[in-house]
Design an enzyme around this catalytic site. Structure first.
Site, PDB file in Angstrom:
ATOM      1  N   ARG A 116     111.029 -45.007 -38.536  1.00 44.16           N
ATOM      2  CA  ARG A 116     110.454 -44.342 -39.708  1.00 44.16           C
ATOM      3  C   ARG A 116     111.893 -43.865 -40.414  1.00 44.16           C
ATOM      4  NH1 ARG A 116     106.869 -39.681 -38.232  1.00 44.16           N
ATOM      5  NH2 ARG A 116     105.565 -41.574 -38.347  1.00 44.16           N
ATOM      6  N   ARG A 120     117.794 -45.520 -37.395  1.00 42.94           N
ATOM      7  CA  ARG A 120     117.435 -45.045 -36.017  1.00 42.94           C
ATOM      8  C   ARG A 120     116.196 -45.314 -35.814  1.00 42.94           C
ATOM      9  NH1 ARG A 120     118.344 -40.861 -39.397  1.00 42.94           N
ATOM     10  NH2 ARG A 120     117.080 -38.809 -38.873  1.00 42.94           N
ATOM     11  N   CYS A 129     105.839 -37.502 -17.379  1.00 41.61           N
ATOM     12  CA  CYS A 129     106.502 -36.467 -17.428  1.00 41.61           C
ATOM     13  C   CYS A 129     106.595 -35.812 -16.206  1.00 41.61           C
ATOM     14  CB  CYS A 129     106.295 -35.544 -18.695  1.00 41.61           C
ATOM     15  SG  CYS A 129     106.205 -36.412 -20.170  1.00 41.61           S
ATOM     16  N   CYS A 133     103.849 -30.597 -20.689  1.00 43.76           N
ATOM     17  CA  CYS A 133     103.544 -29.213 -21.447  1.00 43.76           C
ATOM     18  C   CYS A 133     102.532 -29.025 -22.278  1.00 43.76           C
ATOM     19  CB  CYS A 133     104.954 -29.330 -22.555  1.00 43.76           C
ATOM     20  SG  CYS A 133     106.351 -29.878 -21.618  1.00 43.76           S
ATOM     21  N   CYS A 136     102.861 -30.315 -26.158  1.00 44.64           N
ATOM     22  CA  CYS A 136     103.352 -31.656 -26.437  1.00 44.64           C
ATOM     23  C   CYS A 136     102.878 -32.158 -27.720  1.00 44.64           C
ATOM     24  CB  CYS A 136     103.333 -32.528 -25.113  1.00 44.64           C
ATOM     25  SG  CYS A 136     103.734 -34.153 -25.572  1.00 44.64           S
ATOM     26  N   ARG A 138     103.031 -35.428 -28.068  1.00 44.45           N
ATOM     27  CA  ARG A 138     102.125 -36.744 -27.811  1.00 44.45           C
ATOM     28  C   ARG A 138     101.134 -36.584 -26.721  1.00 44.45           C
ATOM     29  NH1 ARG A 138     107.989 -39.055 -28.147  1.00 44.45           N
ATOM     30  NH2 ARG A 138     108.292 -39.402 -30.379  1.00 44.45           N
ATOM     31  N   ASP A 296     104.029 -28.819 -34.213  1.00 46.18           N
ATOM     32  CA  ASP A 296     103.046 -29.873 -35.155  1.00 46.18           C
ATOM     33  C   ASP A 296     101.592 -29.378 -34.764  1.00 46.18           C
ATOM     34  OD1 ASP A 296     105.295 -31.323 -35.936  1.00 46.18           O
ATOM     35  OD2 ASP A 296     105.094 -32.452 -34.020  1.00 46.18           O
TER      36      ASP A 296
HETATM   37  C1  LIG Z   1     112.815 -37.009 -34.968  1.00 48.74           C
HETATM   38  C2  LIG Z   1     112.895 -38.519 -34.980  1.00 48.74           C
HETATM   39  C3  LIG Z   1     114.085 -39.194 -35.094  1.00 48.74           C
HETATM   40  C4  LIG Z   1     115.428 -38.438 -34.744  1.00 48.74           C
HETATM   41  O1  LIG Z   1     115.909 -37.771 -36.074  1.00 48.74           O
HETATM   42  P1  LIG Z   1     117.299 -37.005 -35.961  1.00 48.74           P
HETATM   43  O2  LIG Z   1     117.020 -36.285 -37.144  1.00 48.74           O
HETATM   44  O3  LIG Z   1     118.295 -37.869 -35.788  1.00 48.74           O
HETATM   45  O4  LIG Z   1     117.158 -36.022 -34.628  1.00 48.74           O
HETATM   46  C5  LIG Z   1     113.952 -40.580 -35.058  1.00 48.74           C
HETATM   47  N1  LIG Z   1     112.686 -41.009 -35.071  1.00 48.74           N
HETATM   48  C6  LIG Z   1     111.806 -40.522 -35.100  1.00 48.74           C
HETATM   49  C7  LIG Z   1     110.475 -41.224 -35.332  1.00 48.74           C
HETATM   50  C8  LIG Z   1     111.583 -39.158 -35.109  1.00 48.74           C
HETATM   51  O5  LIG Z   1     110.581 -38.640 -35.017  1.00 48.74           O
HETATM   52  S1  SF4 Z   2     107.241 -32.367 -24.640  1.00 50.36           S
HETATM   53 FE1  SF4 Z   2     105.554 -34.031 -24.036  1.00 50.36          FE
HETATM   54  S2  SF4 Z   2     106.957 -35.709 -23.716  1.00 50.36           S
HETATM   55 FE2  SF4 Z   2     108.310 -33.913 -23.803  1.00 50.36          FE
HETATM   56  S3  SF4 Z   2     108.412 -33.380 -21.435  1.00 50.36           S
HETATM   57 FE3  SF4 Z   2     106.802 -32.223 -22.491  1.00 50.36          FE
HETATM   58  S4  SF4 Z   2     105.027 -33.232 -22.037  1.00 50.36           S
HETATM   59 FE4  SF4 Z   2     106.439 -34.816 -21.852  1.00 50.36          FE
END
Ligand SMILES: *Cc1c(COP(=O)(O)O)cnc(C)c1O
Ligand code: SF4
Length: 353
Positions: A116, A120, A129, A133, A136, A138, A296
């Site tokens: 994105r 990075r 995990c 959580c 979470c 995801r 989120d």
């Molecule tokens: C949060 C995130 C990152 C890392 O972002 P930083 O601001 O460098 O911590 C990279 N890729 C994705 C898809 C993210 O959601």
């Molecule tokens: S926030 Fe989601 S991905 Fe992170 S440790 Fe908890 S359950 Fe696992």
């Protein structure tokens, strides 16, 4: 070690040895995953139990005996319990969250790799995990526990290799420290061999939920892959225990800086006093608060979401009162996948003159 030990097998008085307790594999094998044990622990009314059954059909539960030993399972308002016990509100989608509000699935040039930001990308290498959580973002990925195959990981490595803008890979999940160690070693090593890749980062919650996972062997392996940063997630000061302090210390001694990404959670850390305690506890163990995420709008997490203005007020008070080393950046990951937006407390420059 706690006097009362709760494992997958139920509630046990004393039969766990010190070695077993401190062995992450034992902790992992003995994670509480069934409704049966949870019900015996906290005696919920039968309507709640029926709701929990429904919750578990959507979102599995796993809690390590270690994490369970940190709170009283009877206390429904305990901030640690709230993060890992099923809650009927997870299946009542009153505010209509969606599974993937950040549209992560859209920004995947190869399966499991989110690209994105220009420099990075983020690799989802497992959906397993130590503890799931409830907040979470995801949780859509939590079906059967599995790690990415070497073939899938190789496709990610190939993508990074042919994308020279990428200088950093964030290895995430799930929890990458739950994947087979040899596979992780190979993956990190293969990434490191790419000439334009400068930095690796791991996102893992094990320092808070399964600190025994940070073994000497793991640290020796990670040490070889520096510069490598580890971002963890402590959300409450009571998660900062002697065990987690030791885990972070071992990482730091291996030359791996440890930072923290908390999620702002209603009833857990969304008040000034609780957040300050957490930030102070992290500073004491040399873990740098990095981000505080606005929770989120993910389906099944409505009950954790705090008003942004409440978060801003709290941050403003923190800015005025606590050490700069303790201050995380408060950010919101914008729905629709447009990236992170910092939420800065207002600042007023003195009049020029
Ligand atoms: C949060 C995130 C990152 C890392 O972002 P930083 O601001 O460098 O911590 C990279 N890729 C994705 C898809 C993210 O959601
Ligand atoms: S926030 Fe989601 S991905 Fe992170 S440790 Fe908890 S359950 Fe696992």
């Amino acid at each position: 070690m706690a006097d009362r030990v709760v494992t997958a097998g139920g509630i046990d008085k004393a039969s766990v040895s010190f070695e077993e307790w401190n062995d992450w594999r034992w902790q992992f094998r003995n994670r509480v995953r069934s409704l049966d044990v949870l019900a015996r622990l906290s005696n919920p009314p039968s309507e709640t139990l029926a709701d929990w059954q429904e919750v578990l059909r959507h979102y599995p539960v796993a809690i390590t005996p270690y994490y369970l030993s940190l709170f009283n399972p009877d206390d429904g308002d305990d901030p640690l319990r709230m993060q890992c016990f099923p809650d009927s509100r997870e299946i009542h989608f009153s505010l209509g969250g969606v599974d993937d509000p950040l549209c992560e699935e859209r920004d995947m040039p190869v399966p499991g790799l989110i690209h994105r930001y220009p420099d990075r990308c983020l690799a989802i290498v497992t959906n397993t995990c130590a503890v799931y959580c409830r907040h979470c973002n995801r949780k859509r990925l939590w079906d059967k526990e599995k790690s990415a195959t070497r073939q899938r990981l190789q496709a990610m490595i190939d993508y990074v290799g042919r994308t020279p803008n990428l200088r950093e890979v964030i290895v995430s999940g799930g929890d990458p420290l739950m994947m087979p160690e040899a596979t992780l070693d190979w993956f990190l090593g293969s990434l490191k061999a790419i000439p334009h890749l400068e930095v690796l980062r791991i996102g893992s919650r094990v320092p808070a939920t399964l600190p025994m996972r940070i073994t000497k062997g793991l640290c020796a392996m990670l040490r070889k892959r520096r510069p490598l940063w580890l971002n963890t997630q402590f959300n409450h000061s009571r998660e900062v225990t002697p065990e987690s302090a030791k885990a972070c210390e071992m990482l730091l001694e291996a030359g791996i800086p440890v930072s923290n990404q908390s999620v702002l959670l209603k009833g857990v850390n969304d008040d000034y006093a609780s957040m300050r305690e957490l930030l102070y506890a992290l500073e004491r163990i040399s873990v740098r608060p990095y981000y505080l995420f606005q929770c989120d709008p993910v389906r099944g997490t409505d009950h954790f979401r705090t008003d942004v203005w409440r978060g801003m007020e709290m941050m403003e008070k923190l800015w005025r009162n606590v050490s700069g080393l303790c201050l995380p950046r408060y950010v919101i990951d914008s729905p629709g996948g447009r990236g992170k937006i910092p939420l800065q407390p207002f600042s007023f420059l003195p009049e020029k003159g």
